[in-house]
Design a protein around this motif. Structure first.
Motif: not given
Length: 89
Positions: A11-22, A44-57
């Motif tokens: 439930d916290l996979h997207t950048i939007r969910a992480m931001r909303d959960a602060r 959000i500017m780089k990846y968008g709201l619906h992307n995730d950060l898992v595995g991003k280097y």
């Protein structure tokens, strides 16, 4: 080859969910140890709201370092930061 397993709540996979959960997020270079605070607006500017950060280097911004940084976050107060990586099981 094993299966990649993401150790992060679904439930916290997207950048939007992480931001909303602060959730606090930072990035840390695996080579030099440089630690950076991360802005949700820039993510959000780089990846968008619906992307995730898992595995991003990302390449380390420190001059002379050729390492990569990975994103870390924590899911609650008093809990440790966890690397947003995929593990091979």
């Amino acid at each position: 080859m094993g299966t990649k397993v993401t150790v992060w709540p679904k439930d916290l996979h997207t950048i939007r969910a992480m931001r909303d959960a602060r959730l606090p997020v930072h990035a840390k270079c695996a080579t030099c140890g440089l630690r950076l605070r991360v802005s949700y607006d820039l993510l959000i500017m780089k990846y968008g709201l619906h992307n995730d950060l898992v595995g991003k280097y990302e390449p380390c911004p420190r001059m002379g370092c050729h390492g990569q940084y990975v994103y870390y976050a924590k899911t609650g107060e008093g809990l440790p930061f966890r690397a947003l990586v995929e593990h091979v099981a």
